[in-house]
Design a protein around this motif. Structure first.
Motif, PDB file in Angstrom:
ATOM      1  N   GLY A  43       0.786  -1.226   0.000  1.00 24.11           N
ATOM      2  CA  GLY A  43       0.000   0.000   0.000  1.00 24.11           C
ATOM      3  C   GLY A  43       0.816   1.274   0.000  1.00 24.11           C
ATOM      4  O   GLY A  43       0.456   2.248  -0.670  1.00 24.11           O
ATOM      5  N   ILE A  44       1.907   1.300   0.741  1.00 22.47           N
ATOM      6  CA  ILE A  44       2.729   2.518   0.796  1.00 22.47           C
ATOM      7  C   ILE A  44       3.346   2.834  -0.558  1.00 22.47           C
ATOM      8  O   ILE A  44       3.242   3.970  -1.033  1.00 22.47           O
ATOM      9  CB  ILE A  44       3.762   2.426   1.933  1.00 22.47           C
ATOM     10  N   PRO A  45       3.990   1.876  -1.240  1.00 24.83           N
ATOM     11  CA  PRO A  45       4.514   2.201  -2.576  1.00 24.83           C
ATOM     12  C   PRO A  45       3.412   2.611  -3.562  1.00 24.83           C
ATOM     13  O   PRO A  45       3.615   3.517  -4.377  1.00 24.83           O
ATOM     14  CB  PRO A  45       5.199   0.913  -3.034  1.00 24.83           C
ATOM     15  N   LEU A  51       0.375   9.453  -5.748  1.00 32.05           N
ATOM     16  CA  LEU A  51       0.634  10.868  -5.467  1.00 32.05           C
ATOM     17  C   LEU A  51       1.615  11.465  -6.470  1.00 32.05           C
ATOM     18  O   LEU A  51       1.447  12.604  -6.926  1.00 32.05           O
ATOM     19  CB  LEU A  51       1.153  11.046  -4.039  1.00 32.05           C
ATOM     20  N   PHE A  52       2.653  10.703  -6.823  1.00 36.95           N
ATOM     21  CA  PHE A  52       3.622  11.165  -7.818  1.00 36.95           C
ATOM     22  C   PHE A  52       2.940  11.397  -9.167  1.00 36.95           C
ATOM     23  O   PHE A  52       3.131  12.431  -9.808  1.00 36.95           O
ATOM     24  CB  PHE A  52       4.755  10.147  -7.974  1.00 36.95           C
ATOM     25  N   ARG A  53       2.143  10.427  -9.558  1.00 37.62           N
ATOM     26  CA  ARG A  53       1.467  10.511 -10.858  1.00 37.62           C
ATOM     27  C   ARG A  53       0.506  11.703 -10.922  1.00 37.62           C
ATOM     28  O   ARG A  53       0.449  12.399 -11.932  1.00 37.62           O
ATOM     29  CB  ARG A  53       0.734   9.193 -11.108  1.00 37.62           C
ATOM     30  N   ARG A  54      -0.226  11.927  -9.839  1.00 34.68           N
ATOM     31  CA  ARG A  54      -1.144  13.072  -9.795  1.00 34.68           C
ATOM     32  C   ARG A  54      -0.385  14.387  -9.923  1.00 34.68           C
ATOM     33  O   ARG A  54      -0.814  15.298 -10.633  1.00 34.68           O
ATOM     34  CB  ARG A  54      -1.948  13.057  -8.492  1.00 34.68           C
ATOM     35  N   ALA A  55       0.739  14.477  -9.214  1.00 35.61           N
ATOM     36  CA  ALA A  55       1.536  15.711  -9.275  1.00 35.61           C
ATOM     37  C   ALA A  55       2.141  15.890 -10.668  1.00 35.61           C
ATOM     38  O   ALA A  55       2.168  17.003 -11.216  1.00 35.61           O
ATOM     39  CB  ALA A  55       2.629  15.683  -8.212  1.00 35.61           C
ATOM     40  N   TRP A  56       2.642  14.828 -11.246  1.00 33.90           N
ATOM     41  CA  TRP A  56       3.300  14.871 -12.555  1.00 33.90           C
ATOM     42  C   TRP A  56       2.336  15.310 -13.656  1.00 33.90           C
ATOM     43  O   TRP A  56       2.699  16.067 -14.542  1.00 33.90           O
ATOM     44  CB  TRP A  56       3.868  13.492 -12.878  1.00 33.90           C
ATOM     45  N   ARG A  57       1.096  14.842 -13.564  1.00 31.80           N
ATOM     46  CA  ARG A  57       0.109  15.100 -14.621  1.00 31.80           C
ATOM     47  C   ARG A  57      -0.660  16.422 -14.457  1.00 31.80           C
ATOM     48  O   ARG A  57      -1.360  16.823 -15.377  1.00 31.80           O
ATOM     49  CB  ARG A  57      -0.880  13.950 -14.692  1.00 31.80           C
ATOM     50  N   GLU A  58      -0.551  17.035 -13.316  1.00 30.77           N
ATOM     51  CA  GLU A  58      -1.309  18.266 -13.078  1.00 30.77           C
ATOM     52  C   GLU A  58      -0.824  19.394 -13.985  1.00 30.77           C
ATOM     53  O   GLU A  58       0.374  19.646 -14.090  1.00 30.77           O
ATOM     54  CB  GLU A  58      -1.183  18.697 -11.609  1.00 30.77           C
ATOM     55  N   ALA A  72       5.725  15.155  -1.483  1.00 28.07           N
ATOM     56  CA  ALA A  72       6.920  15.344  -0.645  1.00 28.07           C
ATOM     57  C   ALA A  72       6.620  15.012   0.816  1.00 28.07           C
ATOM     58  O   ALA A  72       7.442  14.388   1.502  1.00 28.07           O
ATOM     59  CB  ALA A  72       7.432  16.774  -0.776  1.00 28.07           C
ATOM     60  N   ALA A  73       5.442  15.410   1.295  1.00 28.51           N
ATOM     61  CA  ALA A  73       5.064  15.094   2.681  1.00 28.51           C
ATOM     62  C   ALA A  73       4.946  13.582   2.883  1.00 28.51           C
ATOM     63  O   ALA A  73       5.391  13.048   3.904  1.00 28.51           O
ATOM     64  CB  ALA A  73       3.748  15.786   3.030  1.00 28.51           C
ATOM     65  N   ALA A  74       4.363  12.893   1.905  1.00 24.57           N
ATOM     66  CA  ALA A  74       4.232  11.434   2.012  1.00 24.57           C
ATOM     67  C   ALA A  74       5.601  10.754   1.999  1.00 24.57           C
ATOM     68  O   ALA A  74       5.862   9.842   2.785  1.00 24.57           O
ATOM     69  CB  ALA A  74       3.354  10.899   0.883  1.00 24.57           C
ATOM     70  N   VAL A  75       6.498  11.197   1.109  1.00 21.58           N
ATOM     71  CA  VAL A  75       7.855  10.628   1.054  1.00 21.58           C
ATOM     72  C   VAL A  75       8.579  10.878   2.370  1.00 21.58           C
ATOM     73  O   VAL A  75       9.249   9.988   2.907  1.00 21.58           O
ATOM     74  CB  VAL A  75       8.648  11.202  -0.145  1.00 21.58           C
ATOM     75  N   THR A  76       8.438  12.077   2.915  1.00 17.70           N
ATOM     76  CA  THR A  76       9.071  12.408   4.196  1.00 17.70           C
ATOM     77  C   THR A  76       8.531  11.516   5.312  1.00 17.70           C
ATOM     78  O   THR A  76       9.300  11.006   6.129  1.00 17.70           O
ATOM     79  CB  THR A  76       8.848  13.894   4.535  1.00 17.70           C
ATOM     80  N   ALA A  77       7.217  11.324   5.342  1.00 18.69           N
ATOM     81  CA  ALA A  77       6.611  10.468   6.370  1.00 18.69           C
ATOM     82  C   ALA A  77       7.133   9.038   6.279  1.00 18.69           C
ATOM     83  O   ALA A  77       7.470   8.421   7.298  1.00 18.69           O
ATOM     84  CB  ALA A  77       5.088  10.500   6.243  1.00 18.69           C
ATOM     85  N   VAL A  78       7.226   8.501   5.068  1.00 17.57           N
ATOM     86  CA  VAL A  78       7.740   7.136   4.892  1.00 17.57           C
ATOM     87  C   VAL A  78       9.209   7.070   5.320  1.00 17.57           C
ATOM     88  O   VAL A  78       9.617   6.130   6.010  1.00 17.57           O
ATOM     89  CB  VAL A  78       7.557   6.660   3.430  1.00 17.57           C
ATOM     90  N   ALA A  79       9.995   8.072   4.925  1.00 13.56           N
ATOM     91  CA  ALA A  79      11.406   8.095   5.318  1.00 13.56           C
ATOM     92  C   ALA A  79      11.548   8.135   6.839  1.00 13.56           C
ATOM     93  O   ALA A  79      12.391   7.434   7.408  1.00 13.56           O
ATOM     94  CB  ALA A  79      12.108   9.298   4.683  1.00 13.56           C
ATOM     95  N   LEU A  80      10.713   8.916   7.499  1.00 16.56           N
ATOM     96  CA  LEU A  80      10.764   8.976   8.960  1.00 16.56           C
ATOM     97  C   LEU A  80      10.383   7.635   9.583  1.00 16.56           C
ATOM     98  O   LEU A  80      10.980   7.225  10.579  1.00 16.56           O
ATOM     99  CB  LEU A  80       9.856  10.089   9.482  1.00 16.56           C
TER     100      LEU A  80
END
Length: 187
Positions: A43-45, A51-58, A72-80
């Motif tokens: 689920g996380i990946p 989220l990446f795809r939505r940002a890329w296509r906007e 970026a917030a989601a990537v930061t949360a996963v990294a933490l």
């Protein structure tokens, strides 16, 4: 005779204050917590990809910045979740969720001579095992803390790098399966 007495001495027993069979609440609790924990592995990946795809296509610049910030917030949360140390949570192990797991797994304990082991350093081998050490986790929580005192579970390092699973393993006190970590835990 003596053989029957010896078998009776090690007959598996249910734990005190743990139902021998799971209740409906226990089954629902186990199903929900399994979906969250095990479901987080794929689920996380998937969430990060979406989220990446939505940002890329906007196309709208203002919306694109907002969506990149969400990514970026989601990537930061996963990294933490991967790098921040996880503390043991003994009180958490006594909550109904963990008792439900014991009921669901129908955990039984067999003692030699019918008595728990005296306090000391022991190494236990437990089965089954998989991505998450369910058998060991059951022994380290809830009503089994009095039976398997100061339990530390040794797990593969790969499992200690998976977000959510890593947190669960940290909460029950898992350590690396490397010999250095296990030696330190036994001293």
């Amino acid at each position: 005779g003596a053989g029957a007495d010896a078998l009776a001495a090690v007959a598996p027993r249910a734990l005190p204050r743990v139902a021998p069979y799971p209740s409906v609440a226990a089954e629902l609790g186990v199903i929900a917590s399994s979906l969250v924990a095990i479901g987080s592995v794929p689920g996380i990946p998937v969430l990060l990809f979406v989220l990446f795809r939505r940002a890329w296509r906007e196309e709208d610049a203002k919306e694109r910045r907002k969506k990149w910030a969400q990514f970026a917030a989601a990537v930061t949360a996963v990294a933490l979740l991967v790098v921040v140390p996880v503390a043991r949570r003994p009180r958490l192990m006594r909550t109904p969720l963990w008792r439900w797991w014991l009921e669901y797994m129908s955990v039984r304990v067999a003692y030699r001579a019918g008595e728990p082991l005296p306090k000391g350093q022991y190494m236990f081998v437990m089965m089954p095992h998989g991505l998450y050490p369910f058998s060991g986790a059951c022994s380290g929580l809830s009503e089994m803390q009095d039976t398997f005192f100061n339990m530390r579970l040794a797990v593969a390092d790969a499992g200690l790098k998976v977000p959510i699973i890593r947190s669960l393993m940290g909460w029950i006190g898992c350590i690396s399966a490397k010999s250095r970590s296990m030696s330190r835990a036994l001293t």
